[in-house]
Design a protein around this motif. Sequence first.
Motif, PDB file in Angstrom:
ATOM      1  N   SER A   8      -3.690   0.794  -3.204  1.00 57.36           N
ATOM      2  CA  SER A   8      -3.337  -0.623  -3.212  1.00 57.36           C
ATOM      3  C   SER A   8      -2.565  -0.953  -4.489  1.00 57.36           C
ATOM      4  O   SER A   8      -3.045  -0.698  -5.604  1.00 57.36           O
ATOM      5  N   ARG A  37       0.522   5.367  -0.007  1.00 58.36           N
ATOM      6  CA  ARG A  37      -0.368   6.518   0.122  1.00 58.36           C
ATOM      7  C   ARG A  37      -1.829   6.103  -0.018  1.00 58.36           C
ATOM      8  O   ARG A  37      -2.603   6.700  -0.764  1.00 58.36           O
ATOM      9  N   GLN A  38      -2.187   5.014   0.646  1.00 58.74           N
ATOM     10  CA  GLN A  38      -3.544   4.460   0.658  1.00 58.74           C
ATOM     11  C   GLN A  38      -3.965   3.922  -0.711  1.00 58.74           C
ATOM     12  O   GLN A  38      -5.144   3.635  -0.929  1.00 58.74           O
ATOM     13  N   LYS A  93      -8.113   5.822  -5.774  1.00 58.99           N
ATOM     14  CA  LYS A  93      -9.145   5.063  -5.074  1.00 58.99           C
ATOM     15  C   LYS A  93      -9.505   3.809  -5.864  1.00 58.99           C
ATOM     16  O   LYS A  93     -10.667   3.458  -6.023  1.00 58.99           O
ATOM     17  N   THR A 104       0.851  -1.186   0.000  1.00 58.21           N
ATOM     18  CA  THR A 104       0.000   0.000   0.000  1.00 58.21           C
ATOM     19  C   THR A 104       0.885   1.234   0.000  1.00 58.21           C
ATOM     20  O   THR A 104       1.777   1.371   0.840  1.00 58.21           O
ATOM     21  N   THR A 122      -3.169   9.837  -4.607  1.00 57.96           N
ATOM     22  CA  THR A 122      -3.807   8.677  -4.000  1.00 57.96           C
ATOM     23  C   THR A 122      -4.934   8.234  -4.920  1.00 57.96           C
ATOM     24  O   THR A 122      -5.855   9.013  -5.204  1.00 57.96           O
TER      25      THR A 122
END
Length: 285
Positions: free
Chosen positions: A86, A83-84, A256, A81, A254
């Motif tokens: 995946s 910076r958040q 999502k 992971t 980041t």
Amino acid sequence: MNKIYKWYHGLSKQVHDSIAISVTVVGLLSTILSILGISLGDIQGLNLYMRIGAVALAFIVVYVFAYMAIGKIFRESVNITIRQTSVSISCGDIFEAQELRVIGCDTHFDTRIDDIVISKKSLHGQLVLEHGNKGEIDMAIEAEAKRLGLQKNNDGLYDFPLGTIVRYDSSVDNHTYLMLAMSELNSDYEAHTNMAKFELMLMKMWKEISRVYALNDVVLPVLGTGIPRFDDGPKDKEDLLRCMLCTLNSSGVTLKSKVKVLIYGNIRDIPLYEYRNMFSTTLRR
């Protein structure tokens, strides 16, 4: 003592963790046996050296098992992971992936696939010849150039900034491609770059992916493996992969969704467990 310290820290992370697991398991077993009132000294016929040998043998057995288990678990893929975001690293062919496919191109997004300007065997060449439509690609390039306010140069081509992404939805294979302005061609159509320029390109690339990905998963090859001319010296897959992940971290982006990095060929060329832990160490600095 200092030499021993340097030697130990020069060992691989897989060795370090295997030793740590062995010490923990042997220590735990010793504690349990002590609680139960069982000791090697209670066994008749075992002298001091034999007891030391028994403990050493137990340590070696656990170490070998731990080392092999770590190698097997992280042999084919690894998940991290950043910076958040995946990120998975595995082996595969990008043209078989279902995610948005990032394809490295030159800064003109040239569609002259003739083994002179662009190699037919390159991902860029395969996209135009086998997975896309030249007319559609030219239209996507024109639209992005218009958005950026670019004018054609004397050769009738656009000069896109390094790191620019042109999104192309192919009617040929019904997949979406993120064509990346990854390298500049000289007058002999040779791609030249250096690590500083390559890092800046990647920094912009991550921002561009964030702009166009529309919450879809993204797949990338190990970028730069097709550029043999790094002016500051050749780079192997580990160097390039590390650079990709570090620039994702430092870009401030980041995503999502999931990012997949595919290694083409023998994935065992890159010790994934070592790489995963080296990158984690880098992030803590």
